[in-house]
Design a protein around this motif. Structure first.
Motif, PDB file in Angstrom:
ATOM      1  N   CYS A  30      14.977 -22.210  -5.315  1.00 16.24           N
ATOM      2  CA  CYS A  30      15.816 -21.013  -5.481  1.00 16.24           C
ATOM      3  C   CYS A  30      17.298 -21.354  -5.395  1.00 16.24           C
ATOM      4  N   ASP A  39      18.142 -16.135  -4.544  1.00 17.30           N
ATOM      5  CA  ASP A  39      17.758 -15.804  -5.912  1.00 17.30           C
ATOM      6  C   ASP A  39      16.656 -16.759  -6.382  1.00 17.30           C
ATOM      7  N   CYS A  40      15.436 -16.230  -6.452  1.00 17.07           N
ATOM      8  CA  CYS A  40      14.282 -17.024  -6.897  1.00 17.07           C
ATOM      9  C   CYS A  40      13.745 -16.486  -8.225  1.00 17.07           C
ATOM     10  N   THR A  41      14.619 -15.932  -9.047  1.00 16.42           N
ATOM     11  CA  THR A  41      14.218 -15.340 -10.312  1.00 16.42           C
ATOM     12  C   THR A  41      13.714 -16.399 -11.290  1.00 16.42           C
ATOM     13  N   LEU A  45       6.980 -18.995  -9.443  1.00 13.82           N
ATOM     14  CA  LEU A  45       6.384 -18.950  -8.108  1.00 13.82           C
ATOM     15  C   LEU A  45       5.054 -18.193  -8.109  1.00 13.82           C
ATOM     16  N   VAL A  48       5.301 -16.041  -2.139  1.00 12.15           N
ATOM     17  CA  VAL A  48       6.634 -15.885  -1.555  1.00 12.15           C
ATOM     18  C   VAL A  48       7.005 -17.163  -0.815  1.00 12.15           C
ATOM     19  N   LEU A  59      17.161 -10.345  -1.739  1.00 12.60           N
ATOM     20  CA  LEU A  59      16.117 -11.293  -2.135  1.00 12.60           C
ATOM     21  C   LEU A  59      15.600 -10.922  -3.516  1.00 12.60           C
ATOM     22  N   LEU A  61      13.017 -11.907  -6.439  1.00 10.10           N
ATOM     23  CA  LEU A  61      11.796 -12.656  -6.743  1.00 10.10           C
ATOM     24  C   LEU A  61      11.187 -12.222  -8.075  1.00 10.10           C
ATOM     25  N   ASN A  64       8.113 -13.764 -11.769  1.00  8.48           N
ATOM     26  CA  ASN A  64       7.275 -14.850 -11.252  1.00  8.48           C
ATOM     27  C   ASN A  64       5.806 -14.441 -11.381  1.00  8.48           C
ATOM     28  N   ILE A  66       3.762 -13.867  -8.462  1.00  6.05           N
ATOM     29  CA  ILE A  66       3.385 -13.564  -7.077  1.00  6.05           C
ATOM     30  C   ILE A  66       2.354 -12.429  -7.054  1.00  6.05           C
ATOM     31  N   LEU A  85      11.037  -7.340  -6.816  1.00 11.16           N
ATOM     32  CA  LEU A  85       9.746  -7.964  -7.097  1.00 11.16           C
ATOM     33  C   LEU A  85       9.255  -7.605  -8.503  1.00 11.16           C
ATOM     34  N   ASN A  88       5.929  -9.265 -11.660  1.00 11.27           N
ATOM     35  CA  ASN A  88       5.077 -10.246 -10.998  1.00 11.27           C
ATOM     36  C   ASN A  88       3.616  -9.869 -11.251  1.00 11.27           C
TER      37      ASN A  88
END
Length: 291
Positions: A30, A39-41, A45, A48, A59, A61, A64, A66, A85, A88
């Motif tokens: 991230c 930022d884990c865009t 993933l 989490v 946060l 996400l 992804n 998830i 989120l 996902n």
């Protein structure tokens, strides 16, 4: 004595250093543009990340794979105010997962695989202002108390889901609601939708696309029409019908009245019988006295 004190100071310093480092560590996959943002865009993933700083406030996400959120997630990250989120593979929410989000202001769970929003999902998330739940094509059930406690919620997005009906009490429990998106759902304009239609008429200023942007299927032929073409008279046949709750109330009321009537009749019959026996006894005593 001094060597012991020096050793203790060094040990405490090591622990403090470890905690501080953990609080500021950025997940390897991230980006962390500042101390409070992760930022884990679009990182591919499937869960989490574990090494998210405990003091994170923003946060991201989204985009992804998830499939679920740990039930204690918001307990660990109590400073979180912004959680994305979107897009996902979320299919369900464990009870209580979001009920401890006391500081969360923005939550986006759109474009997932959610099927239901159970009652009590958000608990007492009184700080939540914007909630996005749109583009969940399998979402066909929202619990009556799903949004209870969201007293600050201003924007609610439920567009392009699989909803055919929605309990109007769900919307009436949101005193701060200013914007509501419901378009793109397969609504059924039957008697279950009648109260919802009246609420929408009275609150159409909260609908970005107005009544014309929401369509429903007519029970007669299944034809889809915009709500703007309907009126309260379109549901006039529903005025004499009873809901399941009303029907059960009538049934149990009838049973209660019947039981009360039987008990009253039994009491009255017993009373009359007692008086008859008493009168008969007095009559026999009088006859014996006369003899």
């Amino acid at each position: 004595m001094l060597p012991c004190i020096d050793w203790l100071k060094a040990f405490l310093a090591l622990i403090s250093s470890t905690l501080i480092t953990r609080g500021q560590t950025c997940p390897s996959s991230c980006l962390c543009p500042d101390h409070h943002t992760v930022d884990c865009t679009s990182r591919g993933l499937t869960r989490v990340p574990d090494s998210i700083p405990l003091d994170v406030r923003r946060l991201m996400l989204s985009n992804n794979w998830i499939p679920w959120i740990p039930s204690d997630f918001l307990v660990l990250y109590s400073d979180l105010v912004y959680l994305d989120l979107r897009n996902n593979s979320l299919s369900q929410l464990d009870p209580g997962t979001l009920s401890t989000s006391s500081r969360l202001v923005f939550l986006d769970m759109g474009s997932n695989n959610l099927t239901e929003i159970p009652s009590g999902t958000f608990g007492e998330s009184r700080s939540l202002i914007k909630l996005r739940l749109g583009n969940n094509p399998h979402l066909n059930m929202v619990g009556r108390d799903a949004f209870t406690g969201l007293t600050s919620l201003r924007e609610l997005e439920l567009e392009r889901n699989g909803l055919t009906q929605l309990d109007v009490n769900i919307l009436e429990s949101l005193p701060s609601l200013r914007m509501l998106r419901l378009e793109g759902n397969p609504w059924l304009c039957n008697c279950h939708f009648a109260k919802m239609f009246v609420w929408l008429l009275e609150n159409q200023h909260k609908l970005p696309k107005g009544m014309a942007g929401i369509e429903c299927s007519l029970p007669a032929d299944g034809r889809r029409v915009p709500l703007s073409l309907l009126s309260e008279d379109s549901f006039r046949e529903c005025r004499g019908t009873l809901s399941l709750t009303d029907f059960l109330i009538v049934i149990f009321s009838g049973i209660a009245v019947s039981v009360a009537a039987i008990m009253a009749s039994f009491f009255l019959a017993s009373t009359v019988h007692c008086f008859q026996r008493l009168s008969k006894g007095r009559g026999e005593d009088e006859e014996e006295g006369n003899d």
